[in-house]
Design a protein around this motif. Sequence first.
Motif, PDB file in Angstrom:
ATOM      1  N   LYS A 270       1.047  -1.283  -0.314  1.00  0.00           N
ATOM      2  CA  LYS A 270       0.258   0.517  -0.085  1.00  0.00           C
ATOM      3  C   LYS A 270       0.663   1.421  -0.055  1.00  0.00           C
TER       4      LYS A 270
ATOM      5  N   GLY B  12       2.509   1.772  -3.263  1.00  0.00           N
ATOM      6  CA  GLY B  12       1.211   2.471  -4.103  1.00  0.00           C
ATOM      7  C   GLY B  12       0.397   4.320  -3.636  1.00  0.00           C
ATOM      8  N   ILE B  13       0.752   4.758  -2.271  1.00  0.00           N
ATOM      9  CA  ILE B  13       0.962   5.324  -2.510  1.00  0.00           C
ATOM     10  C   ILE B  13       2.108   6.138  -3.138  1.00  0.00           C
TER      11      ILE B  13
ATOM     12  N   ALA C 132       3.732   5.731  -5.505  1.00  0.00           N
ATOM     13  CA  ALA C 132       3.689   5.792  -6.967  1.00  0.00           C
ATOM     14  C   ALA C 132       2.798   7.014  -7.289  1.00  0.00           C
ATOM     15  N   GLU C 133       2.149   7.154  -6.412  1.00  0.00           N
ATOM     16  CA  GLU C 133       1.160   8.772  -6.940  1.00  0.00           C
ATOM     17  C   GLU C 133       1.789  10.450  -6.245  1.00  0.00           C
ATOM     18  N   GLU C 134       2.845  10.150  -5.165  1.00  0.00           N
ATOM     19  CA  GLU C 134       2.927  10.988  -4.403  1.00  0.00           C
ATOM     20  C   GLU C 134       4.614  10.484  -4.159  1.00  0.00           C
TER      21      GLU C 134
ATOM     22  N   ASN D 148       5.292  11.567  -0.467  1.00  0.00           N
ATOM     23  CA  ASN D 148       4.518  10.884   1.044  1.00  0.00           C
ATOM     24  C   ASN D 148       5.456   9.939   0.838  1.00  0.00           C
TER      25      ASN D 148
ATOM     26  N   LEU E 108      -2.344   0.164   7.885  1.00  0.00           N
ATOM     27  CA  LEU E 108      -2.760   0.493   6.937  1.00  0.00           C
ATOM     28  C   LEU E 108      -3.446   1.577   7.156  1.00  0.00           C
ATOM     29  N   ALA E 109      -4.836   2.008   7.363  1.00  0.00           N
ATOM     30  CA  ALA E 109      -5.764   3.013   8.213  1.00  0.00           C
ATOM     31  C   ALA E 109      -5.566   4.044   7.826  1.00  0.00           C
TER      32      ALA E 109
ATOM     33  N   ASP F 110      -4.231   5.882   4.553  1.00  0.00           N
ATOM     34  CA  ASP F 110      -5.335   6.549   4.218  1.00  0.00           C
ATOM     35  C   ASP F 110      -5.372   8.128   4.854  1.00  0.00           C
TER      36      ASP F 110
ATOM     37  N   ALA G 288      -2.333   9.305   3.327  1.00  0.00           N
ATOM     38  CA  ALA G 288      -2.198  10.419   1.586  1.00  0.00           C
ATOM     39  C   ALA G 288      -3.251  11.409   1.326  1.00  0.00           C
ATOM     40  N   GLN G 289      -4.747  11.716   2.579  1.00  0.00           N
ATOM     41  CA  GLN G 289      -5.439  12.460   2.082  1.00  0.00           C
ATOM     42  C   GLN G 289      -4.896  13.648   3.225  1.00  0.00           C
TER      43      GLN G 289
ATOM     44  N   PRO H 130      -1.211  15.035   4.895  1.00  0.00           N
ATOM     45  CA  PRO H 130      -0.231  14.768   4.779  1.00  0.00           C
ATOM     46  C   PRO H 130       0.357  15.144   6.250  1.00  0.00           C
TER      47      PRO H 130
ATOM     48  N   ALA I 181      -3.567  -4.444  -1.460  1.00  0.00           N
ATOM     49  CA  ALA I 181      -3.303  -2.788  -0.931  1.00  0.00           C
ATOM     50  C   ALA I 181      -2.811  -1.968  -1.573  1.00  0.00           C
ATOM     51  N   SER I 182      -1.675  -2.510  -2.764  1.00  0.00           N
ATOM     52  CA  SER I 182      -1.590  -1.293  -3.879  1.00  0.00           C
ATOM     53  C   SER I 182      -2.632  -0.497  -4.544  1.00  0.00           C
TER      54      SER I 182
ATOM     55  N   GLY J 217      -3.583   1.727  -2.086  1.00  0.00           N
ATOM     56  CA  GLY J 217      -2.827   3.155  -1.652  1.00  0.00           C
ATOM     57  C   GLY J 217      -3.052   3.958  -3.692  1.00  0.00           C
ATOM     58  N   ARG J 218      -2.942   3.338  -4.759  1.00  0.00           N
ATOM     59  CA  ARG J 218      -2.794   5.089  -5.396  1.00  0.00           C
ATOM     60  C   ARG J 218      -4.468   5.270  -4.951  1.00  0.00           C
TER      61      ARG J 218
ATOM     62  N   ARG K 119      -6.029   6.153  -2.755  1.00  0.00           N
ATOM     63  CA  ARG K 119      -6.216   7.196  -1.682  1.00  0.00           C
ATOM     64  C   ARG K 119      -5.589   8.588  -2.408  1.00  0.00           C
ATOM     65  N   THR K 120      -4.517   8.379  -2.871  1.00  0.00           N
ATOM     66  CA  THR K 120      -4.304   9.667  -3.832  1.00  0.00           C
ATOM     67  C   THR K 120      -4.558  10.392  -4.807  1.00  0.00           C
TER      68      THR K 120
ATOM     69  N   LYS L 241      -8.333  12.172  -3.768  1.00  0.00           N
ATOM     70  CA  LYS L 241      -8.122  13.866  -3.525  1.00  0.00           C
ATOM     71  C   LYS L 241      -8.351  14.787  -4.995  1.00  0.00           C
TER      72      LYS L 241
ATOM     73  N   SER M 231      -9.852   0.176   4.729  1.00  0.00           N
ATOM     74  CA  SER M 231      -8.240   0.330   4.474  1.00  0.00           C
ATOM     75  C   SER M 231      -7.499  -0.572   3.440  1.00  0.00           C
TER      76      SER M 231
END
Lengths: 186, 354, 220
Positions: free
Chosen positions: A62, A65-66, A68-70, A73, A142-143, A146, A149-150, A152, B7-8, B11-12, B14-15, B18, B309
Amino acid sequence: MFKGMVGSWTVVGIVLLAVCLVLGAFFGEVLGGNALALMGAGLAVVLSGIGSIVGVGVAGEKAAGITAEEPENFGRVLPLQALPGTQGIYGFLVAFLALIKMNAFGGVLTLTLEQGWQVFFACLPAGLSGLMSALYQAKVSLAGMDIAAQKPDESGKGMILSAMVETYAVLGLLTSILLIMFAVNI
Amino acid sequence: MRDYLWASPVGRIRTIEKGLLTRSDLAKVLDAGNLEGALMALRDSFYGPYVSKLEHADMFEVALEEAVKAVHDKVMRLAPEPLIIAAYRARYDFHNLKVLLKAEMLQVPAEEGGFSRLGNLTPEELMEALKPVRQGQAPVAPLELEPDSIGESAYKVTCELAAVYARVLAQAEIGQLSSFEVDGLIDKSYYTWAASVYRKSGYDALEEIIRSEIDIINLKMAVRANLLGISSSDFGGILIPGGNVDAARLAEGYIRGYRGVADVYKHARLEHLANRGVSQAQKGQPLTGWERECDNAMVKLVRQARKISLGPEPVFGYMFGREVEVRNLRIILSGKQSLIPEHEISERLRESYA
Amino acid sequence: MKIRANATRQELTRLKARIRMAQRGHRLLKDKRDQLMREFLSIVHESRKLRQEIEERLTAAYRSFSLARAVLSPSVLEEALMVPGGAGEISVSYRHIMNVVVPEMEIQRRDDGELQDRDGDEDKGMLPSYGLASTSSDLDEAIAKFQGILPLLVRLSHIERTIHLLADEIEKTRRRVNALEHVLIPELEQAVKDVEMRLEEIERANISRLMKIKEIVRAH
């Protein structure tokens, strides 16, 4: 109840424990005290290890994943990923102490059946609480991700929440240490 | 249930989520003086690339459809269990099936404008896949089917479509079905199938979402059918089974009119909504506001699932959220196009998922 | 144009008869024209009222429709309206207004479609031609409104046709009246005058000839 990440790995851990118990109960005479004690030390590592592996693994996915987008973070999610990893270390610590207590580094192991069982059960608190707390801590992490990510700026709160679960892993660790140090009669 | 796979993607998402338009973003679009201005207000959002490609402001529907399609494709690529997403997306495939069947009923070629391009299959692929069904064969399976691949989920959708198609064809030969019955039959097939997919997947939140959607649709249909004076036997035919409220009980309640419908929903989660709808209809007031509340109830439910989550729910929620958003944008933009006053537009706007 | 007539007494009486006839025709046509005008005005009035009503209702219906369009995606709307809501039949009968044949049209709703009468108590009630699950009540409303307008539109079309026919007839009658009043009757009167004058001249010539003959006779 027994589905998803937490459920399925709890089942795996409990099955493992049950197999060891059955082995000890029925083949204790054959195996002897040494084998029982080593099985206990091994379980402490394996059970809490399973929890940590799954927890850190899923949390890592996870986090990836986060990130990868930002990418900025990354620093916020890394500690959250690391938190479920502590249980594995606790398990290792307990196993190490048990081995010292057994005098495994000093040469020949000569434990009676009774002593074997004592070490076995002394190791269990760390193993079981490590397994469960790592899995649930992973969920909280994991939570917490969230939040990271939302919002920071609030990611520290997620970390605190996740760290609360750590308490019970530490309690399990302490119990096992106390049992090995003072209760086991070698 | 293999939530750890998600999971991944979560994660993506979530961003990414926004970027969903907030209430104030929508208000900006709403405040624009005309259609062009409203589209300008969307320039810097997720919809920017699609809006700026438009040759003419009146073609905003094209941009909206493209945006939804992009969301679907992205979510499909992210999803480790694509069937979860494909089952939702299949509503557009079933819509296309309706168009095909109706065109066959009328013996005219299907009109391009009726097709939706948002499904798992393009309309052309759908027509191709249904060809063997008319000869009583199963649709052709792709050569390689990797488990949990997009191709596999598309094939599962195709099989379901083919089964429904065959069923409707069989019925249409016995007695001529009216278009009302065809639509009812296909809607029923879709929701029953989607509910079974989510039940088998083991994700309780998703199952709850689809069950509640069925409940809400049944409730909406019951009130409207009462208003339109549809007979209880016809109404029983279009009721969708599989919701939390038993369809058979609702069919019984329907015989007793509005009160009967409201009674069926007593003590269910939708009690409040059912009472509101029934009293609106009895007073002869328009149901527009009430239908909005029904949609809002869905949004609230999906928003609940978003708190999870780990699992497909946030990904599902993001897709759902974008669809709600597009619906809101359509209301605003086509309201601007037909010069509907602002307050009338805003009283139709759905709650946003963001 | 001038009417040529022989200057005889017989011709004179014939001309006078024609004048009387023309005058009577003129009076009758005038009456017809007035009556047609009265009918025309009342129908125009009715059509104006109907037109206004239809316009109001159409505006409302289009409004409902654009609201439905706002809520539903275009493909859903297209799909929902793919199959016509039912067949209607238009029956035409004819009516006479002052010898003008005007059509009367009426729309009849046929079989199970949308157009069926709401209060018809057949067991198969009226069904919309689209599914309820994917559409919204805005669409129901818009379609009900359009349906309410259809019979009015049919009525308006026969009223407008009647207005056309009556207008033609009025125009024709008016031209006839004018022709009688301004051309035929004055010309006939002129012709009578001419004939009378010529007859008088012939008379005078006769008298003077007679007097001349008398003088010649007396001289002998």
